[in-house]
Design a protein around this motif. Structure first.
Motif, PDB file in Angstrom:
ATOM      1  N   PRO A  89      18.512  -0.336  10.519  1.00 38.39           N
ATOM      2  CA  PRO A  89      19.144  -1.620  10.301  1.00 38.39           C
ATOM      3  C   PRO A  89      20.364  -1.813  11.192  1.00 38.39           C
ATOM      4  O   PRO A  89      20.868  -0.861  11.795  1.00 38.39           O
ATOM      5  CB  PRO A  89      19.555  -1.569   8.824  1.00 38.39           C
ATOM      6  N   LEU A  90      20.834  -3.054  11.240  1.00 40.10           N
ATOM      7  CA  LEU A  90      21.913  -3.417  12.145  1.00 40.10           C
ATOM      8  C   LEU A  90      22.844  -4.413  11.471  1.00 40.10           C
ATOM      9  O   LEU A  90      22.380  -5.346  10.808  1.00 40.10           O
ATOM     10  CB  LEU A  90      21.301  -4.057  13.392  1.00 40.10           C
ATOM     11  N   VAL A  91      24.150  -4.202  11.621  1.00 38.17           N
ATOM     12  CA  VAL A  91      25.104  -5.236  11.217  1.00 38.17           C
ATOM     13  C   VAL A  91      25.782  -5.752  12.475  1.00 38.17           C
ATOM     14  O   VAL A  91      26.140  -4.971  13.372  1.00 38.17           O
ATOM     15  CB  VAL A  91      26.154  -4.717  10.197  1.00 38.17           C
ATOM     16  N   THR A 136      21.022  -3.121  21.983  1.00 35.76           N
ATOM     17  CA  THR A 136      21.012  -2.888  20.539  1.00 35.76           C
ATOM     18  C   THR A 136      19.654  -3.223  19.945  1.00 35.76           C
ATOM     19  O   THR A 136      19.163  -2.523  19.048  1.00 35.76           O
ATOM     20  CB  THR A 136      22.105  -3.724  19.852  1.00 35.76           C
ATOM     21  N   LYS A 137      19.019  -4.276  20.451  1.00 34.83           N
ATOM     22  CA  LYS A 137      17.690  -4.623  19.952  1.00 34.83           C
ATOM     23  C   LYS A 137      16.722  -3.480  20.236  1.00 34.83           C
ATOM     24  O   LYS A 137      15.921  -3.100  19.385  1.00 34.83           O
ATOM     25  CB  LYS A 137      17.176  -5.907  20.605  1.00 34.83           C
ATOM     26  N   TYR A 144      22.660   3.606  10.797  1.00 35.74           N
ATOM     27  CA  TYR A 144      22.570   2.161  11.027  1.00 35.74           C
ATOM     28  C   TYR A 144      23.368   1.813  12.279  1.00 35.74           C
ATOM     29  O   TYR A 144      24.211   2.591  12.735  1.00 35.74           O
ATOM     30  CB  TYR A 144      23.036   1.350   9.807  1.00 35.74           C
ATOM     31  N   LEU A 145      23.075   0.652  12.830  1.00 39.76           N
ATOM     32  CA  LEU A 145      23.736   0.204  14.052  1.00 39.76           C
ATOM     33  C   LEU A 145      24.809  -0.822  13.702  1.00 39.76           C
ATOM     34  O   LEU A 145      24.642  -1.604  12.760  1.00 39.76           O
ATOM     35  CB  LEU A 145      22.705  -0.453  14.980  1.00 39.76           C
ATOM     36  N   PHE A 156      16.368 -10.065  17.392  1.00 37.69           N
ATOM     37  CA  PHE A 156      16.625  -9.148  16.279  1.00 37.69           C
ATOM     38  C   PHE A 156      15.719  -9.457  15.101  1.00 37.69           C
ATOM     39  O   PHE A 156      15.375 -10.604  14.832  1.00 37.69           O
ATOM     40  CB  PHE A 156      18.092  -9.222  15.862  1.00 37.69           C
ATOM     41  N   ASP A 157      15.373  -8.408  14.361  1.00 42.66           N
ATOM     42  CA  ASP A 157      14.451  -8.515  13.237  1.00 42.66           C
ATOM     43  C   ASP A 157      15.229  -8.918  11.978  1.00 42.66           C
ATOM     44  O   ASP A 157      16.095  -8.170  11.510  1.00 42.66           O
ATOM     45  CB  ASP A 157      13.782  -7.142  13.057  1.00 42.66           C
TER      46      ASP A 157
END
Lengths: 321, 400
Positions: free
Chosen positions: B121-123, B111-112, B88-89, B158-159
Motif C-alpha cells: 500500500p501507499l500513502v 512509486t507506482k 508500506y510506501l 495508482f491502484d
C-alpha cells in the motif's frame, strides 16, 4: 476568481489591440446601450449565453440587427430541434463570471469559461468596429473583428465566424454544418445540478481521439472510423465515470489498439523478412509496445468502477454490523 | 551513524535542502559529495539485482539508469520482505502550482512501479499547508491546488484499492497529530535551525512544520489503515533534497519507540536548458508539461533542449557529441525503456555518426507517447475519484 474589466483592458493593451473606451451608466439591454454608443457608427452586438441538453454552453455574439433563430441554430449544431435554450442566471456568474446583461466574448478570458463554444456573426467582419462589454455593463469598448480574433487566439480560442441567419437543411445526407463548433471537452455528471463550475478537464489542447490513438500506438496506421470515435469521445468527456467504467468500451479499445498494431506490422516486407516467425515477432512487439498503454487503461477502469462503488456506498449510508 | 549536517557545512556553494537546490558556483550538483555529506548510501548493482529477483520482474528504468541512486536502509526493507514481512510506501507533493512537468512525475512513476512490483500500500501526502506558508498562498488556493495535483498524481496509475491520498489541511488531527507532538517534543529549536536553516525572522508556522512531513513514516499515524500493525516498515521514495526531513525523522524514531523509515532517493531532473539551468514554473520553456500538446513538445525540444552536439555537421562528425551536457540524451536516459536502443544512440551520437536532430526526434516520439498516455489517464480522473482516493477508508486488499 474572475477577471476584472481593468485586467481585461490591460491585457488588450499588452496585446497591442486598439480599442476605444466608453463609460456610461449601467445598461442591461442593447437598446439601453444604443442610447450611449449607437450614434458612433460600427456594429452594436447582442450576446446570448446558451446551454444545450448535455450542459454544454455557448456564447452567440451577433450584430444587433441579425436575426438569431435558436431552433435553427440548434439543428445546425447537431443538437436536434429545441436543443438550445438560454442558460440559467446562475451559470452566468459561475461560468462567465459576468453580471446580468453583460454576456460578451471577452468573458472567455476566464478559466471557468474554457469549455464555452463561441459563435461569432460573420457580419462583424464587414464592420469597421463592433461594440462589446468588457466584463462590466458600465463600459463599452469598440474593437475591429481582426483585433477580436487576436484576443481570442491569445487565450487559445479559434474564432469561428458564422452566417447566423442561414438556414441550411439538416438531414440524413446533409450533416449539421456547425457541428464542429460543439466542444467535446465539457464534463458534468448527470445528477449534479448546474454546478458546471466543477468541470475538470486539463487543457484546451484536447487532441481528437483518432489522433490520440495514432500517437499512442506509435507508428500504427489506424484506419479508424472518425465520426463514431469522436462521438464516443464526446460521450466519454461528458460523463467520464460511466464511460470509463464501461466494459464494452474498455475491451474494444484494447482490441482496437492491438489490431491496429497488428495491421501495421504485417506488411509485405515483414512477411518476407520473418516468414513463419512473424507471429512470434509480432507477439513480442505487441507485448513490448502495448503493455504500458493497456495497463494504464486497465488501471483507469479499476479506479473508475471502485469510485462508482464508493459513491453508491456513501449514498446508501450502509452500515455493516 | 546519521550525520547531522548544518547547511553551512555543505560543500561551499552547493546548497541542497527542501527549498533550494543549486550547484557550486551555479554548476552541476556533485552527487558523490552529497551522498557523503548527507550520510546516505549508493544504490549499487547488487541491490538492483536483488530487487529484480525478489519482484520477479525487470527493475524499473529509473533504477537501471541510476536516477534513483541513493538510499537509507533499503536493504533492510528487502531483508524483511524476503522474510515475508510487508512494508508500506510513503511519498508526497507540495502543491505549489497547477502545472506539473515531467520532473514532477518522476517520483510518482517510480512509486507506482514499487507499488506494483512489491504489492504494497501507499500513502501520498499533499502538503498544502506547507505551500500555504512558504509560497504565501491562501488556505483555499493551496487546498484547490492540492486537489488539482491529486488528479495528475492519480493519472500516473495508482491502484485505488491500495492507495490513500490525503491533504494536510484535511487530515491532520487525531492519531496523526498525536504523533506530530511526539516528534516535536524530540526536536529542539536549535536542531531545526541546524537542519533547515530557519532563523528568528521565520514565522512559527514554518518552524513547526517539519513534524507534519515526518509522521506519515509511522504506521500509527493511519489507524484506519494500519491499526494493529505498529511494526510495519515504511519506505519513502523521494528526491534527495527531501533528505533533511527524514534524517530528522530517523533520529527521532527510536526515541519514541518507532521503526526508522527507509529511503530511496533520486537525483534532480535537469531543465531543458541544461543541468545548470533552473526549472521554473514561470518559464514554460524550461520543462515539458503534462499539458503540452504534441506540437509544444516538438517545438520545445527542438528549440530549447540544450545540445551537446558540435556547432557544425563537419565538426560533429569529427568530434562527436558531449554526452555529459546533452539534455536529449539525459532525457532519453529517463524515459527510453529499451536499454539496447539507448546504448546504440549514445554510441552513435558520441562518435558523431548520429546528429542532434535525430536524437531529438527520437526523444520527441518518446515524450509525446508518455504525455499522451498521461493525458488520456488524466481525462478519466473525476472529482469523485479524487474524493474516493482521499476518503478515510480501510484498504482491505492492500497487500494483495
Amino acid at each position: 476568481m474572475g477577471y476584472s474589466k481593468e485586467q481585461l483592458l490591460q491585457r488588450l493593451q499588452e496585446l497591442q489591440i486598439d480599442f476605444a473606451h466608453y463609460d456610461h451608466p449601467v445598461v442591461l439591454t442593447v437598446e439601453a446601450q444604443a442610447k450611449y454608443v449607437g450614434h458612433l457608427g460600427g456594429g452594436l452586438s447582442k450576446n446570448l449565453f446558451l446551454k444545450d441538453k448535455k450542459h454544454r454552453f455557448y456564447i452567440v455574439s451577433a450584430l444587433a440587427g441579425t436575426t438569431v433563430d435558436l431552433k435553427v441554430l440548434s439543428q445546425r449544431l447537431g443538437l436536434g430541434k429545441g436543443g438550445l435554450r438560454m442558460a440559467p442566471e446562475e451559470s452566468l456568474q459561475e461560468i462567465l463570471q459576468v453580471p446580468l446583461g453583460c454576456v460578451t466574448p471577452f468573458a472567455l478570458i476566464n478559466d471557468s469559461a474554457r469549455h464555452v463554444s463561441l459563435l461569432l456573426d460573420q457580419g462583424f467582419k464587414a464592420q469597421e468596429f463592433c461594440f462589446f462589454h468588457p466584463l462590466s455593463n458600465d463600459v463599452t469598448i469598440s474593437v475591429n473583428s481582426r483585433d477580436l480574433d487576436k484576443f481570442l487566439i491569445s487565450i487559445g480560442k479559434e474564432p469561428s465566424y458564422v452566417d447566423l441567419e442561414a438556414n441550411p437543411p439538416v438531414g440524413k445526407d446533409q450533416p449539421p454544418d456547425l457541428a464542429a463548433l460543439v466542444l467535446a471537452g465539457t464534463i458534468v455528471l448527470p445528477d449534479l445540478s448546474e454546478k458546471a463550475g466543477s468541470v475538470q478537464h486539463p487543457t484546451e489542447n484536447t487532441v481528437p481521439v483518432a489522433n490520440n490513438l495514432a500517437a499512442v500506438t506509435g507508428k500504427a496506421a489506424k484506419k479508424s472510423n472518425p465520426t463514431s470515435v469522436t462521438k464516443d469521445k464526446q460521450q466519454a468527456a461528458a460523463d467520464p465515470l460511466n464511460a470509463n467504467g464501461n466494459v464494452r468500451k474498455f475491451v474494444e479499445e484494447i482490441i482496437d489498439k492491438t489490431s491496429a498494431l497488428l495491421l501495421a506490422e504485417i506488411t509485405k516486407d515483414s512477411i518476407q523478412q520473418h516468414g513463419d516467425q512473424l507471429g512470434t515477432v509480432i507477439s513480442d512487439s505487441i507485448r513490448k509496445r502495448l503493455s504500458l498503454d493497456v495497463e494504464s487503461l486497465a488501471m483507469m477502469f479499476k479506479n473508475t468502477v471502485y469510485t462508482q462503488g464508493y459513491i453508491a456506498g456513501s449514498q446508501t449510508g450502509f452500515v455493516r454490523k | 551513524m546519521e550525520k547531522n549536517v548544518r547547511e553551512e557545512e555543505n560543500e561551499p556553494g552547493q546548497i541542497v535542502n527542501p527549498w533550494e537546490v543549486s550547484g557550486k558556483d551555479g554548476g552541476k550538483i556533485d552527487y558523490d559529495k552529497l551522498i557523503d555529506k548527507f550520510g546516505c548510501q549508493r544504490l549499487d548493482q547488487t541491490l538492483i539485482r536483488r530487487v529484480e529477483r525478489l519482484t520477479s520482474r525487470p527493475p524499473h528504468v529509473f533504477l537501471r539508469r541510476g536516477v534513483f541512486f541513493a538510499h537509507r536502509d533499503f536493504n533492510e526493507i528487502l531483508d524483511a520482505y524476503e522474510r515475508g514481512e510487508k512494508f508500506y510506501l510513503y511519498t508526497g507533493r507540495g502543491p505549489s502550482s497547477e502545472a506539473l512537468h515531467l520532473g514532477h512525475l518522476v517520483p510518482f512513476m517510480f512509486t507506482k512501479y514499487l507499488q506494483d512490483a512489491f504489492k504494497v500500500p501507499l500513502v501520498i501526502q499533499l502538503t498544502d499547508d506547507e505551500k500555504c506558508m512558504w509560497k504565501n498562498l491562501s488556505v483555499e488556493e493551496s487546498q484547490r491546488l492540492a486537489r488539482e495535483n491529486a488528479k495528475d498524481i492519480i493519472a500516473c496509475g495508482f491502484d485505488i484499492t491500495k492507495t490513500f491520498i490525503f491533504s494536510d489541511f484535511d487530515y491532520v488531527g487525531g492519531a496523526f497529530y498525536k504523533n506530530m507532538v511526539r516528534v516535536a517534543k524530540c526536536v529542539t529549536f536549535n536542531k531545526v535551525v541546524g537542519i533547515f536553516g530557519f532563523t528568528a525572522e521565520d514565522h512559527i508556522g514554518k518552524i513547526s512544520f517539519p513534524p507534519v512531513q515526518a509522521v506519515p513514516s509511522f504506521p500509527s499515524s493511519f489507524p484506519h489503515l494500519f491499526s494493529g500493525k505498529d511494526d510495519l516498515r515504511c519506505l519513502i521514495p523521494c528526491a534527495i533534497d527531501q533528505d533533511p526531513y527524514f534524517r530528522m525523522t530517523r533520529d527521532v524514531a527510536p526515541r519514541i519507540g518507532y521503526q526508522k523509515p527507509s529511503l530511496i532517493e533520486s537525483s534532480f531532473f535537469p531543465a531543458l536548458q541544461g543541468e545548470t539551468g533552473k526549472m521554473s514554473a514561470s518559464d514554460p520553456n524550461s520543462a515539458i508539461y503534462v499539458t503540452d500538446s504534441a506540437k509544444d513538445i516538438k517545438n520545445k525540444i527542438n528549440k530549447y533542449a540544450f545540445s551537446g552536439g558540435q556547432d557544425s555537421i563537419e565538426n560533429h562528425r569529427k568530434y562527436g557529441a558531449n554526452l555529459e551536457v546533452d539534455i536529449p540524451i539525459k532525457y532519453l536516459g529517463f524515459f527510453l525503456e529499451d536499454d539496447d536502443e539507448l546504448e546504440h544512440i549514445r554510441k552513435e551520437y558520441a562518435t558523431g555518426r548520429m546528429l542532434t536532430g535525430e536524437v531529438k526526434k527520437r526523444l520527441i516520439e518518446v515524450l509525446t507517447e508518455l504525455v499522451e498516455r498521461h493525458r488520456r489517464a488524466r481525462a478519466a480522473v473525476t472529482d469523485e475519484m479524487v474524493d474516493a482516493f482521499m476518503a478515510v477508508r480501510p484498504l482491505p486488499g492492500m497487500f494483495d
